[in-house]
Design an enzyme around this catalytic site. Structure first.
Site, mmCIF file in Angstrom:
data_model
loop_
_atom_site.group_PDB
_atom_site.id
_atom_site.type_symbol
_atom_site.label_atom_id
_atom_site.label_comp_id
_atom_site.label_asym_id
_atom_site.label_seq_id
_atom_site.Cartn_x
_atom_site.Cartn_y
_atom_site.Cartn_z
ATOM 1 N N ASP A 100 0.844 -1.205 0.000
ATOM 2 C CA ASP A 100 0.000 0.000 0.000
ATOM 3 C C ASP A 100 0.878 1.252 0.000
ATOM 4 O O ASP A 100 1.725 1.420 0.882
ATOM 5 C CB ASP A 100 -0.905 0.008 1.236
ATOM 6 C CG ASP A 100 -2.031 -0.998 1.102
ATOM 7 O OD1 ASP A 100 -2.399 -1.352 -0.033
ATOM 8 O OD2 ASP A 100 -2.546 -1.446 2.148
ATOM 9 N N THR A 174 1.472 -9.203 -10.873
ATOM 10 C CA THR A 174 0.353 -9.222 -9.930
ATOM 11 C C THR A 174 -0.807 -8.407 -10.503
ATOM 12 O O THR A 174 -0.628 -7.590 -11.400
ATOM 13 C CB THR A 174 0.769 -8.630 -8.566
ATOM 14 O OG1 THR A 174 0.957 -7.221 -8.727
ATOM 15 C CG2 THR A 174 2.036 -9.263 -8.036
ATOM 16 N N TYR A 176 -2.645 -6.109 -9.043
ATOM 17 C CA TYR A 176 -2.525 -4.684 -8.712
ATOM 18 C C TYR A 176 -1.577 -3.998 -9.689
ATOM 19 O O TYR A 176 -1.852 -2.895 -10.177
ATOM 20 C CB TYR A 176 -2.013 -4.549 -7.271
ATOM 21 C CG TYR A 176 -1.861 -3.130 -6.824
ATOM 22 C CD1 TYR A 176 -2.939 -2.428 -6.298
ATOM 23 C CD2 TYR A 176 -0.644 -2.470 -6.933
ATOM 24 C CE1 TYR A 176 -2.809 -1.106 -5.893
ATOM 25 C CE2 TYR A 176 -0.505 -1.151 -6.533
ATOM 26 C CZ TYR A 176 -1.589 -0.480 -6.017
ATOM 27 O OH TYR A 176 -1.453 0.820 -5.619
HETATM 28 C C1 LIG Z 1 -1.535 -2.412 -3.069
HETATM 29 S S1 LIG Z 1 -1.993 -4.008 -2.614
HETATM 30 C C2 LIG Z 1 -0.932 -5.059 -3.579
HETATM 31 C C3 LIG Z 1 -1.345 -6.486 -3.529
HETATM 32 C C4 LIG Z 1 -0.441 -7.474 -4.294
HETATM 33 N N1 LIG Z 1 0.875 -7.569 -3.689
HETATM 34 C C5 LIG Z 1 -0.363 -7.116 -5.749
HETATM 35 O O1 LIG Z 1 0.702 -6.625 -6.162
HETATM 36 O O2 LIG Z 1 -1.356 -7.324 -6.471
HETATM 37 C C6 LIG Z 1 -1.288 -4.154 -0.998
HETATM 38 C C7 LIG Z 1 -1.921 -5.256 -0.170
HETATM 39 O O3 LIG Z 1 -1.252 -5.366 1.067
HETATM 40 C C8 LIG Z 1 -2.209 -5.703 2.067
HETATM 41 N N2 LIG Z 1 -1.661 -5.315 3.377
HETATM 42 C C9 LIG Z 1 -1.452 -4.053 3.800
HETATM 43 N N3 LIG Z 1 -0.915 -4.062 5.022
HETATM 44 C C10 LIG Z 1 -0.768 -5.370 5.374
HETATM 45 C C11 LIG Z 1 -0.279 -6.018 6.541
HETATM 46 N N4 LIG Z 1 0.182 -5.318 7.570
HETATM 47 N N5 LIG Z 1 -0.276 -7.363 6.568
HETATM 48 C C12 LIG Z 1 -0.746 -8.068 5.511
HETATM 49 N N6 LIG Z 1 -1.242 -7.517 4.378
HETATM 50 C C13 LIG Z 1 -1.247 -6.171 4.319
HETATM 51 C C14 LIG Z 1 -3.445 -4.942 1.655
HETATM 52 O O4 LIG Z 1 -4.627 -5.515 2.174
HETATM 53 C C15 LIG Z 1 -3.386 -5.030 0.130
HETATM 54 O O5 LIG Z 1 -4.133 -6.099 -0.381
#
Ligand SMILES: C[S@@+](CC[C@H](N)C(=O)[O-])C[C@H]1O[C@@H](n2cnc3c(N)ncnc32)[C@H](O)[C@@H]1O
Length: 194
Positions: A100, A174, A176
């Site tokens: 994120d 991915t 995203y």
């Molecule tokens: C921007 S998305 C990217 C997802 C994936 N890595 C992709 O590239 O498609 C970031 C993800 O990290 C997860 N996330 C954020 N903080 C986290 C944490 N502390 N532990 C586990 N997951 C987390 C969010 O729910 C979100 O789905």
């Protein structure tokens, strides 16, 4: 399938994957494409996969079932708790892909890559373990690189610009990432741990 995180630093992931060649970790797996893709390519590797977004967890469970994967375990809470719960030196590879971005400057402190988290990550990585960080947000790319480079446990393996601006050969795109929501082309930083 849930990672049995219980007490601080006590969990040896080898107990979940008895015959695994290596143990990998992915933090914030989103829709799970990278986890399930790597798990299918590497059935001899055990993967600990963490995501707080419940729809993402459901998606990955579907992919695990469809592909008959037996080498993935899930943690559907904050990845930082799981990392804290792992035994020192227990992880061979870690992936943090497009975390994120928290675009607003006043929210940057919410970003995953913070010095304290890097201390925890460094503790669980094996010597010679590898960490991959990717982002398509310029300010996060700069900030994360600065924090990794400032940490004595991580050595950046890039020797030329193509090493970080081209997707590594073993990268799996991915969901995203395909949305191109960032302000730069993706960068991929690979670090070697000591
Ligand atoms: C921007 S998305 C990217 C997802 C994936 N890595 C992709 O590239 O498609 C970031 C993800 O990290 C997860 N996330 C954020 N903080 C986290 C944490 N502390 N532990 C586990 N997951 C987390 C969010 O729910 C979100 O789905």
């Amino acid at each position: 399938m849930r990672v049995p995180v219980q007490e601080q630093g006590g969990l040896d992931p080898r107990t979940m994957f008895e015959n695994a060649r290596e143990i990998w970790l992915e933090i914030g797996f989103g829709g799970g494409e990278h986890v399930s893709g790597q798990a299918a390519r590497h059935p001899d590797v055990g993967i600990l996969a963490s995501e707080v977004f419940i729809e993402g967890v459901a998606k990955l469970l579907g992919q695990i079932e469809d592909a008959g994967l037996e080498n993935v375990r899930l943690w559907e809470e904050d990845a930082r708790e799981m990392v804290t719960g792992l035994k020192a030196g227990s992880i061979d590879r870690a992936f943090i892909l497009f975390p994120d971005p928290w675009h607003k400057v006043r929210h940057h402190k919410r970003r995953l890559i913070q010095s304290d988290f890097l201390d925890d990550l460094a503790r669980v990585m094996k010597p010679d373990g590898r960490v991959r960080f990717a982002t398509d947000v310029r300010s996060y790319a700069d900030e994360a690189l600065e924090k990794f480079l400032a940490h004595p446990a991580f050595e950046w393996t890039a020797t030329c610009a193509d090493d970080w601006r081209n997707a590594p050969e073993d990268h799996i795109q991915t969901r995203y990432q395909t949305k191109n929501l960032g302000d730069i082309a993706p960068v991929y930083y690979d670090f070697l741990c000591s």
